[in-house]
Design a protein around this motif. Sequence first.
Motif, PDB file in Angstrom:
ATOM      1  N   THR A 176       0.821  -1.209   0.000  1.00  0.00           N
ATOM      2  CA  THR A 176       0.000   0.000   0.000  1.00  0.00           C
ATOM      3  C   THR A 176       0.857   1.263   0.000  1.00  0.00           C
ATOM      4  N   GLY A 178       3.296   4.261  -2.181  1.00  0.00           N
ATOM      5  CA  GLY A 178       2.939   5.264  -3.171  1.00  0.00           C
ATOM      6  C   GLY A 178       2.630   4.693  -4.540  1.00  0.00           C
ATOM      7  N   THR A 198      -1.162  -7.022   0.928  1.00  0.00           N
ATOM      8  CA  THR A 198      -0.702  -6.122   1.988  1.00  0.00           C
ATOM      9  C   THR A 198      -0.382  -6.948   3.227  1.00  0.00           C
ATOM     10  N   SER A 199       0.442  -6.357   4.108  1.00  0.00           N
ATOM     11  CA  SER A 199       0.772  -7.030   5.368  1.00  0.00           C
ATOM     12  C   SER A 199      -0.275  -6.741   6.433  1.00  0.00           C
ATOM     13  N   LYS A 203      -5.017  -1.864   6.491  1.00  0.00           N
ATOM     14  CA  LYS A 203      -4.686  -1.162   5.238  1.00  0.00           C
ATOM     15  C   LYS A 203      -5.469  -1.775   4.075  1.00  0.00           C
ATOM     16  N   TYR A 218      -0.327 -10.854   2.651  1.00  0.00           N
ATOM     17  CA  TYR A 218       0.820 -11.684   2.241  1.00  0.00           C
ATOM     18  C   TYR A 218       1.596 -12.252   3.432  1.00  0.00           C
ATOM     19  N   ILE A 290      11.040  -0.859 -15.674  1.00  0.00           N
ATOM     20  CA  ILE A 290      10.375   0.451 -15.704  1.00  0.00           C
ATOM     21  C   ILE A 290      11.262   1.481 -15.008  1.00  0.00           C
ATOM     22  N   VAL A 292      10.307   5.023 -14.268  1.00  0.00           N
ATOM     23  CA  VAL A 292       9.283   6.087 -14.161  1.00  0.00           C
ATOM     24  C   VAL A 292       8.527   6.261 -15.486  1.00  0.00           C
TER      25      VAL A 292
HETATM   26  N1  LIG Z   1      11.594   1.875 -11.219  1.00  0.00           N
HETATM   27  C1  LIG Z   1      10.980   3.021 -10.953  1.00  0.00           C
HETATM   28  O1  LIG Z   1      10.786   3.859 -11.831  1.00  0.00           O
HETATM   29  C2  LIG Z   1      10.479   3.274  -9.576  1.00  0.00           C
HETATM   30  C3  LIG Z   1       9.602   4.343  -9.336  1.00  0.00           C
HETATM   31  C4  LIG Z   1       9.072   4.499  -8.056  1.00  0.00           C
HETATM   32  C5  LIG Z   1       9.445   3.623  -7.039  1.00  0.00           C
HETATM   33  N2  LIG Z   1      10.336   2.627  -7.305  1.00  0.00           N
HETATM   34  C6  LIG Z   1      10.696   1.660  -6.276  1.00  0.00           C
HETATM   35  O2  LIG Z   1       9.515   0.912  -5.978  1.00  0.00           O
HETATM   36  C7  LIG Z   1       9.531   0.506  -4.611  1.00  0.00           C
HETATM   37  C8  LIG Z   1       8.249   0.978  -3.948  1.00  0.00           C
HETATM   38  O3  LIG Z   1       8.197   2.379  -3.976  1.00  0.00           O
HETATM   39  P1  LIG Z   1       7.046   3.152  -3.178  1.00  0.00           P
HETATM   40  O4  LIG Z   1       7.348   4.588  -3.309  1.00  0.00           O
HETATM   41  O5  LIG Z   1       5.707   2.658  -3.567  1.00  0.00           O
HETATM   42  O6  LIG Z   1       7.384   2.657  -1.698  1.00  0.00           O
HETATM   43  P2  LIG Z   1       6.616   2.907  -0.334  1.00  0.00           P
HETATM   44  O7  LIG Z   1       5.624   3.993  -0.502  1.00  0.00           O
HETATM   45  O8  LIG Z   1       7.654   3.034   0.708  1.00  0.00           O
HETATM   46  O9  LIG Z   1       5.815   1.531  -0.159  1.00  0.00           O
HETATM   47  C9  LIG Z   1       6.298   0.473   0.564  1.00  0.00           C
HETATM   48  C10 LIG Z   1       5.178  -0.562   0.766  1.00  0.00           C
HETATM   49  O10 LIG Z   1       5.526  -1.768   0.106  1.00  0.00           O
HETATM   50  C11 LIG Z   1       4.847  -2.833   0.730  1.00  0.00           C
HETATM   51  N3  LIG Z   1       5.709  -4.005   0.872  1.00  0.00           N
HETATM   52  C12 LIG Z   1       6.895  -4.110   1.498  1.00  0.00           C
HETATM   53  N4  LIG Z   1       7.326  -5.385   1.436  1.00  0.00           N
HETATM   54  C13 LIG Z   1       6.376  -6.082   0.760  1.00  0.00           C
HETATM   55  C14 LIG Z   1       6.217  -7.443   0.375  1.00  0.00           C
HETATM   56  N5  LIG Z   1       7.125  -8.366   0.692  1.00  0.00           N
HETATM   57  N6  LIG Z   1       5.113  -7.776  -0.343  1.00  0.00           N
HETATM   58  C15 LIG Z   1       4.190  -6.846  -0.666  1.00  0.00           C
HETATM   59  N7  LIG Z   1       4.283  -5.560  -0.318  1.00  0.00           N
HETATM   60  C16 LIG Z   1       5.353  -5.190   0.382  1.00  0.00           C
HETATM   61  C17 LIG Z   1       4.376  -2.356   2.093  1.00  0.00           C
HETATM   62  O11 LIG Z   1       2.937  -2.306   2.046  1.00  0.00           O
HETATM   63  P3  LIG Z   1       2.021  -2.867   3.239  1.00  0.00           P
HETATM   64  O12 LIG Z   1       2.376  -1.999   4.415  1.00  0.00           O
HETATM   65  O13 LIG Z   1       0.645  -2.692   2.747  1.00  0.00           O
HETATM   66  O14 LIG Z   1       2.386  -4.304   3.448  1.00  0.00           O
HETATM   67  C18 LIG Z   1       4.991  -0.957   2.198  1.00  0.00           C
HETATM   68  O15 LIG Z   1       4.180  -0.043   2.874  1.00  0.00           O
HETATM   69  C19 LIG Z   1      10.826   1.070  -4.035  1.00  0.00           C
HETATM   70  O16 LIG Z   1      11.831   0.086  -4.130  1.00  0.00           O
HETATM   71  C20 LIG Z   1      11.159   2.221  -4.968  1.00  0.00           C
HETATM   72  O17 LIG Z   1      12.528   2.536  -4.992  1.00  0.00           O
HETATM   73  C21 LIG Z   1      10.856   2.452  -8.544  1.00  0.00           C
END
Ligand SMILES: NC(=O)c1ccc[n+]([C@@H]2O[C@H](COP(=O)([O-])OP(=O)(O)OC[C@H]3O[C@@H](n4cnc5c(N)ncnc54)[C@H](OP(=O)(O)O)[C@@H]3O)[C@@H](O)[C@H]2O)c1
Length: 343
Positions: A176, A178, A198-199, A203, A218, A290, A292
């Motif tokens: 859950t 960004g 989600t954990s 949420k 999960y 991907i 962005v």
């Molecule tokens: N490649 C790109 O262009 C790009 C762009 C943006 C972000 N990213 C990357 O994408 C990732 C996520 O970014 P974000 O901004 O969305 O992070 P975030 O807002 O910090 O979200 C993290 C969430 O991921 C969930 N999570 C953690 N471990 C998990 C698992 N084992 N299984 C399922 N869900 C899990 C948790 O949700 P719950 O609390 O609900 O469990 C946690 O709240 C990061 O590594 C970031 O660097 C990459």
Amino acid sequence: MANKTTKMKAWQLHAFGLENLSLDTVEIPTPKPNEILIKVGAVSLNFRDKAIVDGIYEPEMVPKPLIPVSDAAGTVVGIGSDVTRFKIGDRVISHLYSHWIEGTPAPNEPDFCVGMPLPGGLAEYMILEEESAVLTPSTLTDEEASTLPIAALTSWFSLVTYGNLKAGETVVLQGTGGVSIFGLQIAHALGARVILTTSSDEKGEKARVLGADEIINYVKTPDWAKEVQRLTNGKGADQLLEVVGGEGLNDSVQATKVAGQVAVIGFMAGQTTNLDLMSVIFKQTKVQGIAVGHRKAFEEMNKAFDKYNIKPVIEKVYSFEQAIDAYKHLAKGAFGKIVIKIS
Ligand SMILES: NC(=O)c1ccc[n+]([C@@H]2O[C@H](COP(=O)([O-])OP(=O)(O)OC[C@H]3O[C@@H](n4cnc5c(N)ncnc54)[C@H](OP(=O)(O)O)[C@@H]3O)[C@@H](O)[C@H]2O)c1
């Protein structure tokens, strides 16, 4: 510029570590002929911003001092002599890969990322090249709009630009944070069925309110891929946004249909993986990296946000002076986005 002062407040990173981020007084930058000066209304934080401060994201590329944070929204208050895309008073948002306008990215796009190595938006004013900004959706405040450049565009680029998402298709989203919450809102608006992992059951309920059709905890159901197969009558999902990374990529391949798309986005559980190639080969899975997205997709997405009245989910808005607390909150995780209001 109406305001005659030549100084502004800006957070600057002088060395790696949050303790080396300080609120300084610096000169307001002057736009070059192709640049615009923006009075920043709000910024939002991403994992990347914290990783830059911590010195674990391309540390050799980080200039010192650096005004950090890539995602900013505000109002144009100054324009260079050659600017044609914007006028004073326009509301704009920063575009992370500032030189990637459309099509295939150039190999050096990371050299022109806002917030590092280029100065970011954690300041009262910021400069952008006119090509590196997009108009703000009319239905969003600056606080809401500041959340779009990375998290929302990453989801849109994966689901729509690469994935060509259609109504009735099934999308799996992980957690859950960004990226996933924007993925949920976009997929739901386009009429897709959303399965979200989600954990936290709490949420999960909040995600249901936003339109998630199925929730899988999960932690309670570690074999969530099997559950996705069950929920799709053995077919698998059409698309999945892989934000966790690491070994879980194998589960993501299992959770998607034959010739489905796994968008490789995040690396929270690791930057490497042992992928079972035979599954990918026999299922003919499209494993799509991907980064962005480009500006054309950003502009298309903004129209969709207005059309479908999508409102970004913000867990907390911090004041400019509380920027350090906002970074600490980011480290703990949030449901949706964390924003810093500047003016
Ligand atoms: N490649 C790109 O262009 C790009 C762009 C943006 C972000 N990213 C990357 O994408 C990732 C996520 O970014 P974000 O901004 O969305 O992070 P975030 O807002 O910090 O979200 C993290 C969430 O991921 C969930 N999570 C953690 N471990 C998990 C698992 N084992 N299984 C399922 N869900 C899990 C948790 O949700 P719950 O609390 O609900 O469990 C946690 O709240 C990061 O590594 C970031 O660097 C990459």
